[in-house]
Design an enzyme around this catalytic site. Structure first.
Site, mmCIF file in Angstrom:
data_model
loop_
_atom_site.group_PDB
_atom_site.id
_atom_site.type_symbol
_atom_site.label_atom_id
_atom_site.label_comp_id
_atom_site.label_asym_id
_atom_site.label_seq_id
_atom_site.Cartn_x
_atom_site.Cartn_y
_atom_site.Cartn_z
ATOM 1 N N GLY A 76 0.837 -1.195 0.000
ATOM 2 C CA GLY A 76 0.000 0.000 0.000
ATOM 3 C C GLY A 76 0.862 1.231 0.000
ATOM 4 N N GLY A 79 3.828 1.203 2.500
ATOM 5 C CA GLY A 79 4.930 0.266 2.397
ATOM 6 C C GLY A 79 4.442 -1.113 2.004
ATOM 7 C CB VAL A 81 2.826 -6.645 4.888
ATOM 8 C CG1 VAL A 81 2.883 -7.660 6.025
ATOM 9 C CG2 VAL A 81 2.377 -5.290 5.414
ATOM 10 C CE LYS A 96 2.788 -0.779 8.238
ATOM 11 N NZ LYS A 96 1.725 -0.198 9.101
ATOM 12 C CG ASP A 188 -7.113 2.749 8.011
ATOM 13 O OD1 ASP A 188 -8.139 2.959 7.330
ATOM 14 O OD2 ASP A 188 -6.016 2.451 7.512
#
Length: 345
Positions: A76, A79, A81, A96, A188
């Site tokens: 995303g 960054g 994962v 991550k 979020d």
């Protein structure tokens, strides 16, 4: 009014009220007038040490140089994962990585995520085992959830039935209860930030846009997170005193569950572009979305409670844990790991 009377008659309404070169600590943002927690951050970083884990009869350091990347789990704007394996122990983790050099505001956000991850300890939150900074690239070693995310499950199954959603809801609410009691707003909550494993656990992940409130009555007033799941008071802060708080997470949870039930994002019609103006109009000006007619009365009422446009009328996570829809998970227990059959992560 008729709908409210119907809910009341059915007894469904609620009362409202993370060797060579040695990893270095993250650089702190330079002092500024609004960086009031600088001393606290310094204290945190000086206390931080690489975590120790047992390996072949001895204790070794969990160093990111000893992690072999096996596959990319997700990517995303923040960054990537990876699924990684620790060479000494064979243990699997999620790594991550936040890449590139960072502006001041981004560094502050990374520091915030680091602080939250290191101090948040709950069985309903994805655990952080270590945080590393190498040449400006920041890495978090996280608990690996072998079932992926709720978004993966939804993509595989198209929809998720209420019997599973009730158990998912209960576990997510327990995670939100922990966060809110520790003065943390996640900001979020969405399907891709709710993770599942084959031990029947559902956990909240990705605190990249979370914030620790200064005190119990403090509120958040910044635009971060995924706008599609933002509550009306976040889209229109001027109309809500310029503030929002824990109730914003409840709205996002409601949208997430409704999306799982109907198989698409509920605030837009199929094919409609999810741009900012369209979302703002739909969420702030339109009526809150509703479950399909064949949904149970308990689920319909739970979604109605979460999607109150007036944030003050949304029940807290603690209150929602007593809702009849959540109680169904106790009366009709099911294994959420069943949703993972055939799903490869």
């Amino acid at each position: 009014m008729a709908a409210a009377n119907e809910r009341k008659s059915r007894g469904l309404s609620l009362s409202l009220p993370r060797r060579d070169p040695v990893p270095q600590p993250l650089p702190l943002p330079p002092p500024s007038a609004d960086n009031n927690n600088n001393n606290n951050n310094n204290s945190l970083l000086h206390r931080f040490r690489l975590p120790l884990i047992p390996a072949q009869g001895r204790i070794v350091s969990l160093d990111d140089l000893d992690l072999d990347r096996k596959s990319l789990l997700g990517a995303g704007s923040g960054g990537k994962v990876y699924k990684v394996v620790h060479r000494w122990t064979g243990r699997i983790y999620a790594l991550k990585i936040i890449q590139e050099k960072h502006e001041l505001d981004v560094r502050r956000q990374i520091m915030r995520e680091m602080e939250i991850l290191l101090r948040a300890k709950s069985p309903h939150l994805v655990e952080c085992y270590g945080v590393f900074d190498r040449g400006g690239e920041v890495s978090f070693v996280l608990e690996f959830m072998d079932g992926g995310t709720l978004a993966d499950v939804l993509k595989f199954h198209r929809t998720i039935s209420e019997r599973y959603l009730a158990e998912v809801t209960k576990q997510v609410l327990l995670g939100l209860l922990y966060l809110h009691k520790h003065k943390i707003v996640h900001r979020d909550i969405k399907p891709s930030n709710l993770l599942i494993n084959r031990r029947q656990e559902v956990k909240i992940g990705d605190f990249g846009v979370s914030t620790v409130l200064a005190h119990t009555l403090a509120q958040c007033n910044s635009f971060v997170g995924t706008c599609a799941y933002m509550s009306p008071e976040r889209f229109d802060p001027d109309g809500n005193g310029g503030e929002y708080g824990y109730a914003a997470d409840i709205w996002s949870l409601g949208l997430t569950l409704l999306e799982c039930a109907i198989g698409r994002f509920p605030c837009l019609q199929p094919g409609e572009r999810p741009d900012w103006p369209t979302l703002m109009c739909a969420i702030c000006l339109g009526d809150p979305p509703s479950p399909p007619p064949d949904a149970s009365p308990e689920f319909r009422n739970f979604i109605s409670c979460c999607l109150q446009k007036d944030a003050g009328r949304r029940p807290s996570a603690e209150m929602l844990l007593t809702h009849p829809f959540v109680k169904k998970s106790e009366l009709q227990p099911c294994s959420v790991s069943t949703l993972l059959q055939g799903l490869v992560v």
